[in-house]
Design a protein around this motif. Structure first.
Motif, PDB file in Angstrom:
ATOM      1  N   ILE A 190     -10.359  -5.149 -10.000  1.00  0.00           N
ATOM      2  CA  ILE A 190     -11.817  -4.379  -9.505  1.00  0.00           C
ATOM      3  C   ILE A 190     -11.835  -4.796  -8.077  1.00  0.00           C
ATOM      4  O   ILE A 190     -11.475  -5.780  -7.720  1.00  0.00           O
ATOM      5  N   PRO A 191     -12.598  -3.841  -7.227  1.00  0.00           N
ATOM      6  CA  PRO A 191     -12.826  -4.105  -6.106  1.00  0.00           C
ATOM      7  C   PRO A 191     -13.443  -5.637  -5.584  1.00  0.00           C
ATOM      8  O   PRO A 191     -13.203  -6.285  -4.577  1.00  0.00           O
ATOM      9  N   GLU A 192     -14.606  -5.902  -6.520  1.00  0.00           N
ATOM     10  CA  GLU A 192     -15.096  -7.133  -6.262  1.00  0.00           C
ATOM     11  C   GLU A 192     -14.316  -8.344  -6.582  1.00  0.00           C
ATOM     12  O   GLU A 192     -14.583  -9.434  -5.922  1.00  0.00           O
ATOM     13  N   VAL A 193     -13.222  -8.382  -7.059  1.00  0.00           N
ATOM     14  CA  VAL A 193     -12.344  -9.536  -7.514  1.00  0.00           C
ATOM     15  C   VAL A 193     -11.137  -9.296  -7.049  1.00  0.00           C
ATOM     16  O   VAL A 193     -10.135  -8.739  -7.712  1.00  0.00           O
ATOM     17  N   PRO A 194     -10.431 -10.010  -5.689  1.00  0.00           N
ATOM     18  CA  PRO A 194      -8.944  -9.750  -5.415  1.00  0.00           C
ATOM     19  C   PRO A 194      -8.282 -10.629  -6.208  1.00  0.00           C
ATOM     20  O   PRO A 194      -8.822 -11.769  -6.335  1.00  0.00           O
ATOM     21  N   VAL A 195      -7.207 -10.190  -6.629  1.00  0.00           N
ATOM     22  CA  VAL A 195      -6.378 -10.973  -7.370  1.00  0.00           C
ATOM     23  C   VAL A 195      -4.950 -11.093  -6.438  1.00  0.00           C
ATOM     24  O   VAL A 195      -4.587 -10.105  -5.845  1.00  0.00           O
ATOM     25  N   THR A 196      -4.118 -12.155  -7.000  1.00  0.00           N
ATOM     26  CA  THR A 196      -2.809 -12.090  -6.163  1.00  0.00           C
ATOM     27  C   THR A 196      -1.972 -11.262  -7.093  1.00  0.00           C
ATOM     28  O   THR A 196      -2.034 -11.002  -8.219  1.00  0.00           O
ATOM     29  N   ARG A 197      -0.775 -10.594  -6.579  1.00  0.00           N
ATOM     30  CA  ARG A 197       0.240  -9.994  -6.998  1.00  0.00           C
ATOM     31  C   ARG A 197       0.879 -10.676  -8.316  1.00  0.00           C
ATOM     32  O   ARG A 197       1.051 -10.571  -9.387  1.00  0.00           O
ATOM     33  N   GLN A 198       1.128 -12.032  -7.745  1.00  0.00           N
ATOM     34  CA  GLN A 198       1.738 -13.082  -8.805  1.00  0.00           C
ATOM     35  C   GLN A 198       0.937 -13.263 -10.148  1.00  0.00           C
ATOM     36  O   GLN A 198       1.605 -13.368 -11.264  1.00  0.00           O
ATOM     37  N   GLN A 199      -0.483 -13.326  -9.932  1.00  0.00           N
ATOM     38  CA  GLN A 199      -1.492 -13.501 -11.129  1.00  0.00           C
ATOM     39  C   GLN A 199      -1.222 -12.116 -11.790  1.00  0.00           C
ATOM     40  O   GLN A 199      -0.972 -12.254 -13.023  1.00  0.00           O
ATOM     41  N   LEU A 200      -1.213 -11.048 -11.199  1.00  0.00           N
ATOM     42  CA  LEU A 200      -0.822  -9.799 -12.046  1.00  0.00           C
ATOM     43  C   LEU A 200       0.365  -9.739 -12.848  1.00  0.00           C
ATOM     44  O   LEU A 200       0.318  -9.339 -14.003  1.00  0.00           O
ATOM     45  N   PHE A 201       1.396 -10.253 -12.032  1.00  0.00           N
ATOM     46  CA  PHE A 201       2.731 -10.097 -12.727  1.00  0.00           C
ATOM     47  C   PHE A 201       2.810 -11.161 -14.095  1.00  0.00           C
ATOM     48  O   PHE A 201       3.500 -10.931 -15.081  1.00  0.00           O
ATOM     49  N   ASP A 202       1.992 -12.112 -14.092  1.00  0.00           N
ATOM     50  CA  ASP A 202       2.132 -13.235 -14.859  1.00  0.00           C
ATOM     51  C   ASP A 202       1.486 -12.783 -16.052  1.00  0.00           C
ATOM     52  O   ASP A 202       1.753 -12.798 -17.326  1.00  0.00           O
ATOM     53  N   TRP A 203       0.278 -11.981 -16.045  1.00  0.00           N
ATOM     54  CA  TRP A 203      -0.500 -11.434 -17.072  1.00  0.00           C
ATOM     55  C   TRP A 203       0.532 -10.507 -17.935  1.00  0.00           C
ATOM     56  O   TRP A 203       0.502 -10.348 -19.012  1.00  0.00           O
ATOM     57  N   VAL A 204       1.137  -9.336 -16.784  1.00  0.00           N
ATOM     58  CA  VAL A 204       2.029  -8.543 -17.621  1.00  0.00           C
ATOM     59  C   VAL A 204       3.268  -9.165 -18.331  1.00  0.00           C
ATOM     60  O   VAL A 204       3.275  -8.757 -19.561  1.00  0.00           O
ATOM     61  N   ARG A 205       3.717 -10.263 -17.819  1.00  0.00           N
ATOM     62  CA  ARG A 205       5.021 -10.880 -18.418  1.00  0.00           C
ATOM     63  C   ARG A 205       4.484 -11.433 -19.543  1.00  0.00           C
ATOM     64  O   ARG A 205       5.132 -11.470 -20.725  1.00  0.00           O
ATOM     65  N   HIS A 206       3.318 -12.187 -19.528  1.00  0.00           N
ATOM     66  CA  HIS A 206       2.782 -12.882 -20.795  1.00  0.00           C
ATOM     67  C   HIS A 206       2.265 -11.884 -22.020  1.00  0.00           C
ATOM     68  O   HIS A 206       2.704 -12.186 -23.329  1.00  0.00           O
ATOM     69  N   ALA A 207       2.051 -10.918 -21.521  1.00  0.00           N
ATOM     70  CA  ALA A 207       1.631  -9.798 -22.696  1.00  0.00           C
ATOM     71  C   ALA A 207       2.702  -9.180 -23.331  1.00  0.00           C
ATOM     72  O   ALA A 207       2.876  -9.198 -24.503  1.00  0.00           O
ATOM     73  N   MET A 208       3.923  -9.123 -22.576  1.00  0.00           N
ATOM     74  CA  MET A 208       5.273  -8.396 -22.906  1.00  0.00           C
ATOM     75  C   MET A 208       5.800  -9.442 -23.885  1.00  0.00           C
ATOM     76  O   MET A 208       6.233  -9.313 -24.997  1.00  0.00           O
ATOM     77  N   ASP A 209       5.741 -10.690 -23.235  1.00  0.00           N
ATOM     78  CA  ASP A 209       6.427 -11.858 -24.288  1.00  0.00           C
ATOM     79  C   ASP A 209       5.723 -12.184 -25.506  1.00  0.00           C
ATOM     80  O   ASP A 209       6.392 -12.524 -26.533  1.00  0.00           O
ATOM     81  N   ARG A 210       4.449 -11.585 -25.540  1.00  0.00           N
ATOM     82  CA  ARG A 210       3.951 -11.552 -27.002  1.00  0.00           C
ATOM     83  C   ARG A 210       3.993 -10.646 -27.689  1.00  0.00           C
ATOM     84  O   ARG A 210       3.432 -10.273 -28.934  1.00  0.00           O
TER      85      ARG A 210
END
Ligand SMILES: Nc1ncnc2c1ncn2[C@@H]1O[C@H](COP(=O)(O)OP(=O)(O)OP(=O)(O)O)[C@@H](O)[C@H]1O
Ligand SMILES: O=P(O)(O)OC[C@H]1O[C@](O)(CO)[C@@H](O)[C@@H]1O
Ligand SMILES: [Mg+2]
Length: 340
Positions: A190-210
Protein backbone atom coordinates in the motif's frame (compact mmCIF):
# COMPACT_ATOMS: atom_id res chain seq x y z
CA UNK A 1 -36.60 25.73 -1.73
CA UNK A 2 -35.20 24.88 -5.13
CA UNK A 3 -32.20 22.59 -4.70
CA UNK A 4 -29.63 21.46 -7.24
CA UNK A 5 -27.79 18.13 -6.91
CA UNK A 6 -24.49 17.26 -8.56
CA UNK A 7 -22.09 14.30 -8.51
CA UNK A 8 -18.41 15.00 -9.30
CA UNK A 9 -15.07 13.16 -9.42
CA UNK A 10 -14.85 9.43 -10.09
CA UNK A 11 -18.20 7.61 -9.96
CA UNK A 12 -18.91 5.17 -7.19
CA UNK A 13 -21.63 2.60 -6.35
CA UNK A 14 -24.29 4.35 -4.27
CA UNK A 15 -24.40 7.76 -5.98
CA UNK A 16 -27.89 7.07 -7.32
CA UNK A 17 -29.07 5.96 -3.87
CA UNK A 18 -27.97 9.36 -2.50
CA UNK A 19 -29.86 11.19 -5.24
CA UNK A 20 -32.95 9.10 -4.52
CA UNK A 21 -32.72 9.72 -0.76
CA UNK A 22 -32.34 13.48 -1.28
CA UNK A 23 -35.27 13.80 -3.66
CA UNK A 24 -37.71 11.45 -1.90
CA UNK A 25 -37.30 12.99 1.54
CA UNK A 26 -37.04 16.51 0.17
CA UNK A 27 -40.26 16.05 -1.78
CA UNK A 28 -42.26 14.20 0.87
CA UNK A 29 -41.21 16.02 4.04
CA UNK A 30 -40.16 19.50 2.89
CA UNK A 31 -41.87 19.92 -0.49
CA UNK A 32 -38.63 21.17 -2.04
CA UNK A 33 -38.15 21.26 -5.79
CA UNK A 34 -35.07 19.55 -7.27
CA UNK A 35 -32.92 19.96 -10.36
CA UNK A 36 -29.93 17.88 -11.45
CA UNK A 37 -26.63 19.30 -12.67
CA UNK A 38 -25.23 17.24 -15.56
CA UNK A 39 -21.66 15.89 -15.36
CA UNK A 40 -20.52 17.44 -12.12
CA UNK A 41 -19.12 20.97 -12.18
CA UNK A 42 -19.21 20.95 -16.00
CA UNK A 43 -22.98 21.33 -15.93
CA UNK A 44 -22.79 24.12 -13.42
CA UNK A 45 -20.60 26.32 -15.59
CA UNK A 46 -22.13 25.19 -18.91
CA UNK A 47 -25.67 25.79 -17.63
CA UNK A 48 -26.64 22.14 -18.18
CA UNK A 49 -29.39 21.76 -15.59
CA UNK A 50 -32.26 19.26 -15.82
CA UNK A 51 -35.46 18.76 -13.79
CA UNK A 52 -35.25 16.08 -11.11
CA UNK A 53 -38.80 15.10 -10.13
CA UNK A 54 -39.44 12.20 -7.74
CA UNK A 55 -40.54 9.92 -10.61
CA UNK A 56 -36.99 10.24 -12.00
CA UNK A 57 -35.43 8.61 -8.92
CA UNK A 58 -37.70 5.54 -8.71
CA UNK A 59 -35.90 2.23 -8.07
CA UNK A 60 -32.49 3.92 -8.12
CA UNK A 61 -30.94 2.62 -4.90
CA UNK A 62 -29.61 -0.51 -6.61
CA UNK A 63 -28.42 1.15 -9.80
CA UNK A 64 -24.67 1.73 -10.30
CA UNK A 65 -23.12 4.87 -11.81
CA UNK A 66 -24.94 8.20 -11.54
CA UNK A 67 -28.00 9.30 -13.51
CA UNK A 68 -26.59 12.84 -13.47
CA UNK A 69 -23.23 11.91 -14.99
CA UNK A 70 -19.91 13.06 -13.55
CA UNK A 71 -16.65 14.63 -14.68
CA UNK A 72 -13.40 16.06 -13.40
CA UNK A 73 -13.98 19.49 -14.99
CA UNK A 74 -13.03 22.24 -12.54
CA UNK A 75 -15.40 25.18 -12.10
CA UNK A 76 -12.51 27.29 -10.87
CA UNK A 77 -10.79 27.42 -14.25
CA UNK A 78 -14.08 27.67 -16.15
CA UNK A 79 -15.65 30.87 -14.89
CA UNK A 80 -15.19 30.33 -11.17
CA UNK A 81 -17.71 31.08 -8.45
CA UNK A 82 -19.10 34.14 -10.27
CA UNK A 83 -20.22 31.95 -13.16
CA UNK A 84 -21.68 29.37 -10.73
CA UNK A 85 -23.68 32.11 -8.98
CA UNK A 86 -24.90 33.42 -12.35
CA UNK A 87 -26.19 29.99 -13.43
CA UNK A 88 -27.76 29.29 -10.04
CA UNK A 89 -29.50 32.69 -10.08
CA UNK A 90 -30.77 32.11 -13.60
CA UNK A 91 -32.52 28.93 -12.42
CA UNK A 92 -33.55 30.44 -9.05
CA UNK A 93 -31.58 27.72 -7.26
CA UNK A 94 -31.36 28.32 -3.50
CA UNK A 95 -28.86 25.63 -2.58
CA UNK A 96 -26.53 22.99 -3.94
CA UNK A 97 -25.90 19.45 -2.72
CA UNK A 98 -22.45 18.35 -3.93
CA UNK A 99 -21.72 14.62 -3.79
CA UNK A 100 -18.05 13.82 -4.21
CA UNK A 101 -14.66 12.96 -2.82
CA UNK A 102 -12.05 15.17 -1.25
CA UNK A 103 -11.59 17.20 -4.48
CA UNK A 104 -15.30 17.89 -4.95
CA UNK A 105 -15.68 18.79 -1.29
CA UNK A 106 -12.70 21.16 -1.50
CA UNK A 107 -14.52 22.96 -4.30
CA UNK A 108 -17.72 22.93 -2.20
CA UNK A 109 -15.76 24.62 0.59
CA UNK A 110 -14.56 27.27 -1.87
CA UNK A 111 -18.18 27.79 -2.95
CA UNK A 112 -19.19 28.23 0.68
CA UNK A 113 -16.39 30.78 1.19
CA UNK A 114 -17.80 32.66 -1.83
CA UNK A 115 -21.28 32.75 -0.24
CA UNK A 116 -22.91 29.93 -2.21
CA UNK A 117 -25.33 27.82 -0.16
CA UNK A 118 -23.83 24.35 -0.27
CA UNK A 119 -23.95 21.05 1.62
CA UNK A 120 -21.58 18.15 0.88
CA UNK A 121 -22.01 14.38 0.77
CA UNK A 122 -18.83 12.24 0.95
CA UNK A 123 -18.32 9.50 -1.63
CA UNK A 124 -15.36 7.50 -2.84
CA UNK A 125 -14.43 3.86 -3.23
CA UNK A 126 -11.04 4.80 -1.76
CA UNK A 127 -12.49 5.52 1.74
CA UNK A 128 -9.88 8.26 2.20
CA UNK A 129 -11.98 11.03 3.80
CA UNK A 130 -10.99 11.59 7.40
CA UNK A 131 -14.16 13.29 8.69
CA UNK A 132 -16.37 10.23 8.15
CA UNK A 133 -15.86 6.69 9.43
CA UNK A 134 -16.87 5.32 6.03
CA UNK A 135 -17.65 6.53 2.52
CA UNK A 136 -20.18 4.60 0.45
CA UNK A 137 -18.73 2.71 -2.50
CA UNK A 138 -15.87 1.31 -0.43
CA UNK A 139 -17.80 -1.76 0.72
CA UNK A 140 -18.79 -2.63 -2.86
CA UNK A 141 -15.25 -2.12 -4.16
CA UNK A 142 -13.81 -4.36 -1.44
CA UNK A 143 -16.40 -7.07 -2.21
CA UNK A 144 -15.58 -6.97 -5.93
CA UNK A 145 -11.85 -7.10 -5.21
CA UNK A 146 -12.23 -9.93 -2.68
CA UNK A 147 -14.31 -12.06 -5.02
CA UNK A 148 -11.80 -11.47 -7.81
CA UNK A 149 -8.83 -12.43 -5.64
CA UNK A 150 -10.65 -15.60 -4.50
CA UNK A 151 -11.09 -16.54 -8.16
CA UNK A 152 -7.49 -15.73 -9.03
CA UNK A 153 -6.30 -17.92 -6.19
CA UNK A 154 -7.86 -21.09 -7.63
CA UNK A 155 -6.32 -20.57 -11.06
CA UNK A 156 -3.01 -19.69 -9.37
CA UNK A 157 -3.12 -22.90 -7.35
CA UNK A 158 -3.94 -24.98 -10.42
CA UNK A 159 -0.76 -23.74 -12.11
CA UNK A 160 1.42 -23.24 -9.01
CA UNK A 161 1.80 -19.61 -10.01
CA UNK A 162 2.14 -16.38 -8.09
CA UNK A 163 -0.85 -14.12 -8.74
CA UNK A 164 -0.51 -10.33 -8.47
CA UNK A 165 -3.65 -8.19 -8.24
CA UNK A 166 -3.55 -4.41 -8.71
CA UNK A 167 -6.42 -2.53 -7.05
CA UNK A 168 -7.33 1.17 -6.99
CA UNK A 169 -5.98 3.53 -4.36
CA UNK A 170 -4.09 6.57 -5.56
CA UNK A 171 -3.02 7.82 -2.12
CA UNK A 172 -4.33 5.25 0.34
CA UNK A 173 -4.43 1.46 0.62
CA UNK A 174 -7.81 0.81 2.23
CA UNK A 175 -9.17 -1.33 -0.63
CA UNK A 176 -5.93 -3.31 -0.87
CA UNK A 177 -5.78 -3.85 2.89
CA UNK A 178 -9.39 -4.98 3.34
CA UNK A 179 -9.59 -7.13 0.20
CA UNK A 180 -6.14 -8.55 0.96
CA UNK A 181 -7.07 -9.53 4.51
CA UNK A 182 -10.46 -10.91 3.41
CA UNK A 183 -8.88 -13.12 0.76
CA UNK A 184 -5.83 -14.18 2.81
CA UNK A 185 -3.21 -12.51 0.58
CA UNK A 186 0.45 -13.38 1.19
CA UNK A 187 1.55 -9.73 0.72
CA UNK A 188 -0.35 -6.43 0.69
CA UNK A 189 1.49 -3.43 -0.76
CA UNK A 190 0.00 0.00 0.00
CA UNK A 191 1.12 3.61 -0.54
CA UNK A 192 1.39 4.29 3.21
CA UNK A 193 3.94 1.50 3.86
CA UNK A 194 6.92 1.26 1.51
CA UNK A 195 8.56 -2.19 1.63
CA UNK A 196 11.74 -3.40 -0.04
CA UNK A 197 11.81 -5.66 -3.07
CA UNK A 198 13.73 -8.22 -1.01
CA UNK A 199 10.96 -8.33 1.59
CA UNK A 200 8.37 -8.97 -1.12
CA UNK A 201 10.44 -11.75 -2.72
CA UNK A 202 10.90 -13.39 0.72
CA UNK A 203 7.11 -13.41 1.31
CA UNK A 204 6.48 -14.91 -2.13
CA UNK A 205 9.16 -17.60 -1.75
CA UNK A 206 7.97 -18.47 1.74
CA UNK A 207 4.37 -18.94 0.59
CA UNK A 208 5.54 -21.10 -2.32
CA UNK A 209 7.77 -23.19 -0.04
CA UNK A 210 4.72 -23.90 2.12
CA UNK A 211 2.94 -25.28 -0.94
CA UNK A 212 0.73 -22.25 -1.53
CA UNK A 213 0.25 -20.27 -4.73
CA UNK A 214 1.36 -16.80 -3.54
CA UNK A 215 -1.16 -13.95 -3.86
CA UNK A 216 0.13 -10.35 -3.83
CA UNK A 217 -2.31 -7.43 -3.62
CA UNK A 218 -0.88 -4.05 -4.64
CA UNK A 219 -2.57 -0.64 -4.56
CA UNK A 220 -1.96 1.46 -7.68
CA UNK A 221 -0.24 4.20 -5.63
CA UNK A 222 2.32 1.90 -3.97
CA UNK A 223 6.04 2.65 -4.26
CA UNK A 224 8.94 0.52 -3.05
CA UNK A 225 11.08 1.77 -0.15
CA UNK A 226 13.38 4.56 -1.27
CA UNK A 227 11.37 5.32 -4.41
CA UNK A 228 9.21 8.38 -4.83
CA UNK A 229 7.61 8.17 -8.23
CA UNK A 230 4.31 6.31 -8.62
CA UNK A 231 3.84 4.09 -11.66
CA UNK A 232 1.50 5.50 -14.28
CA UNK A 233 1.26 6.62 -17.86
CA UNK A 234 1.95 9.94 -19.56
CA UNK A 235 -1.82 10.52 -19.77
CA UNK A 236 -3.68 12.77 -17.37
CA UNK A 237 -7.23 12.97 -16.05
CA UNK A 238 -9.64 15.87 -16.56
CA UNK A 239 -7.94 17.76 -13.74
CA UNK A 240 -4.42 17.23 -15.09
CA UNK A 241 -3.32 14.49 -12.70
CA UNK A 242 -1.23 11.57 -13.96
CA UNK A 243 -3.27 8.42 -14.64
CA UNK A 244 -1.86 5.72 -12.37
CA UNK A 245 -1.63 2.03 -13.16
CA UNK A 246 1.10 -0.43 -14.03
CA UNK A 247 2.68 -1.19 -10.67
CA UNK A 248 1.04 -4.66 -10.73
CA UNK A 249 2.74 -5.49 -14.00
CA UNK A 250 6.11 -4.19 -12.74
CA UNK A 251 5.83 -6.21 -9.54
CA UNK A 252 4.90 -9.30 -11.57
CA UNK A 253 7.99 -9.07 -13.75
CA UNK A 254 10.25 -8.45 -10.74
CA UNK A 255 8.91 -11.47 -8.85
CA UNK A 256 9.32 -13.78 -11.82
CA UNK A 257 12.86 -12.56 -12.50
CA UNK A 258 14.02 -12.70 -8.87
CA UNK A 259 12.34 -15.93 -7.76
CA UNK A 260 11.88 -17.92 -10.96
CA UNK A 261 8.23 -18.47 -9.98
CA UNK A 262 5.84 -18.10 -12.89
CA UNK A 263 3.74 -14.99 -12.13
CA UNK A 264 0.68 -13.33 -13.64
CA UNK A 265 -0.85 -9.88 -13.12
CA UNK A 266 -4.51 -8.81 -13.07
CA UNK A 267 -5.48 -5.15 -12.84
CA UNK A 268 -9.03 -4.79 -11.55
CA UNK A 269 -9.37 -1.12 -12.54
CA UNK A 270 -12.85 0.26 -13.03
CA UNK A 271 -14.55 -3.07 -12.29
CA UNK A 272 -14.21 -1.87 -8.69
CA UNK A 273 -16.30 1.23 -9.40
CA UNK A 274 -19.02 -0.21 -11.62
CA UNK A 275 -22.16 -2.24 -11.05
CA UNK A 276 -24.71 -2.53 -8.30
CA UNK A 277 -23.88 -1.22 -4.83
CA UNK A 278 -23.73 -3.66 -1.91
CA UNK A 279 -26.60 -3.53 0.58
CA UNK A 280 -24.29 -1.74 3.06
CA UNK A 281 -23.53 0.99 0.52
CA UNK A 282 -27.20 1.36 -0.45
CA UNK A 283 -28.12 1.91 3.19
CA UNK A 284 -25.28 4.35 3.92
CA UNK A 285 -25.89 6.30 0.71
CA UNK A 286 -29.63 6.54 1.36
CA UNK A 287 -28.99 7.76 4.92
CA UNK A 288 -26.48 10.34 3.63
CA UNK A 289 -29.01 11.55 1.06
CA UNK A 290 -31.85 12.04 3.51
CA UNK A 291 -29.49 13.68 6.04
CA UNK A 292 -28.18 16.06 3.36
CA UNK A 293 -31.66 17.33 2.60
CA UNK A 294 -32.21 17.84 6.35
CA UNK A 295 -28.97 19.86 6.47
CA UNK A 296 -30.13 22.04 3.58
CA UNK A 297 -33.53 22.54 5.19
CA UNK A 298 -31.78 23.56 8.42
CA UNK A 299 -29.51 25.90 6.42
CA UNK A 300 -26.32 24.21 7.66
CA UNK A 301 -24.28 25.76 4.84
CA UNK A 302 -20.66 24.72 4.50
CA UNK A 303 -21.20 21.37 6.20
CA UNK A 304 -20.97 17.76 5.10
CA UNK A 305 -22.91 14.74 6.30
CA UNK A 306 -20.72 12.04 7.85
CA UNK A 307 -20.91 8.67 9.57
CA UNK A 308 -19.67 8.67 13.16
CA UNK A 309 -20.13 5.25 14.71
CA UNK A 310 -23.70 4.37 13.77
CA UNK A 311 -24.93 7.97 13.61
CA UNK A 312 -25.10 10.42 10.73
CA UNK A 313 -23.74 13.81 11.83
CA UNK A 314 -22.91 17.16 10.24
CA UNK A 315 -19.28 18.24 10.10
CA UNK A 316 -17.60 21.36 8.81
CA UNK A 317 -16.41 21.10 5.19
CA UNK A 318 -13.15 22.72 6.24
CA UNK A 319 -12.44 19.88 8.69
CA UNK A 320 -13.65 17.31 6.18
CA UNK A 321 -11.10 18.34 3.57
CA UNK A 322 -8.09 19.14 5.73
CA UNK A 323 -6.42 15.72 5.65
CA UNK A 324 -6.72 12.33 3.98
CA UNK A 325 -7.60 9.26 6.04
CA UNK A 326 -4.62 6.99 5.48
CA UNK A 327 -4.16 3.41 6.72
CA UNK A 328 -2.52 3.56 10.18
CA UNK A 329 0.75 1.63 10.35
CA UNK A 330 -0.60 -0.60 13.18
CA UNK A 331 -3.45 -1.83 10.95
CA UNK A 332 -1.04 -2.88 8.22
CA UNK A 333 1.24 -4.48 10.86
CA UNK A 334 -1.70 -6.57 12.13
CA UNK A 335 -2.19 -7.93 8.61
CA UNK A 336 1.55 -8.33 7.93
CA UNK A 337 1.90 -10.92 10.71
CA UNK A 338 0.15 -13.35 8.35
CA UNK A 339 2.14 -12.50 5.18
CA UNK A 340 4.42 -15.02 3.45
N1 LIG B 1 -8.13 22.47 -5.25
C1 LIG B 1 -8.98 22.49 -6.28
N2 LIG B 1 -9.18 23.63 -6.99
C2 LIG B 1 -10.04 23.66 -8.03
N3 LIG B 1 -10.75 22.62 -8.45
C3 LIG B 1 -10.60 21.46 -7.80
C4 LIG B 1 -9.71 21.33 -6.67
N4 LIG B 1 -9.76 20.07 -6.22
C5 LIG B 1 -10.64 19.44 -7.03
N5 LIG B 1 -11.13 20.27 -7.97
C6 LIG B 1 -12.13 19.93 -9.00
O1 LIG B 1 -13.07 18.99 -8.46
C7 LIG B 1 -13.06 17.81 -9.28
C8 LIG B 1 -13.37 16.61 -8.44
O2 LIG B 1 -12.24 16.30 -7.63
P1 LIG B 1 -11.47 14.92 -7.84
O3 LIG B 1 -11.23 14.72 -9.31
O4 LIG B 1 -10.29 14.93 -6.93
O5 LIG B 1 -12.52 13.84 -7.40
P2 LIG B 1 -13.06 13.57 -5.96
O6 LIG B 1 -14.25 14.40 -5.74
O7 LIG B 1 -11.95 13.72 -4.97
O8 LIG B 1 -13.51 12.07 -6.10
P3 LIG B 1 -12.54 10.77 -6.31
O9 LIG B 1 -11.18 11.10 -5.81
O10 LIG B 1 -13.21 9.69 -5.53
O11 LIG B 1 -12.58 10.50 -7.78
C9 LIG B 1 -11.67 17.79 -9.89
O12 LIG B 1 -11.62 16.98 -11.02
C10 LIG B 1 -11.46 19.26 -10.19
O13 LIG B 1 -12.11 19.65 -11.35
O1 LIG C 1 -9.97 6.67 -14.20
P1 LIG C 1 -10.41 7.81 -13.37
O2 LIG C 1 -11.88 8.06 -13.42
O3 LIG C 1 -9.62 9.04 -13.63
O4 LIG C 1 -10.20 7.43 -11.85
C1 LIG C 1 -9.12 6.74 -11.29
C2 LIG C 1 -9.01 7.12 -9.84
O5 LIG C 1 -10.26 7.13 -9.22
C3 LIG C 1 -10.18 6.59 -7.93
O6 LIG C 1 -10.84 5.38 -7.92
C4 LIG C 1 -10.88 7.47 -6.98
O7 LIG C 1 -12.23 7.48 -7.34
C5 LIG C 1 -8.69 6.41 -7.65
O8 LIG C 1 -8.42 5.33 -6.79
C6 LIG C 1 -8.15 6.22 -9.04
O9 LIG C 1 -6.80 6.62 -9.13
MG1 LIG D 1 -10.07 12.72 -5.05
Amino acid sequence: MKIAVLTAGGDCPGLNAVIRGVVLKGDRIYEHEFVGVRDGFRGLVDNDIVPLPRQRVRGLSKVGGTILGTSRVSPMTNGGTDRVKEVMDQHHIDALIAVGGEGTLTVARMFHDAGIHVVGVPKTIDNDLSATDRTFGFDTAVSVATESIDRLRTTGEAHSRCMVVEVMGRNVGWIALHAGIASGAHAILIPEVPVTRQQLFDWVRHAMDRGRAPVVVVAEGFTFAGEEEKVGSDRTDGFGRQLLGGIGDQVTRMIEEATGIETRNTTLGHLQRGGVPSSYDRVLATRFGTAAVDAVSNRLWGTMVALHGINIVNVNLRDATSELKTVPREQWDEAAILFG
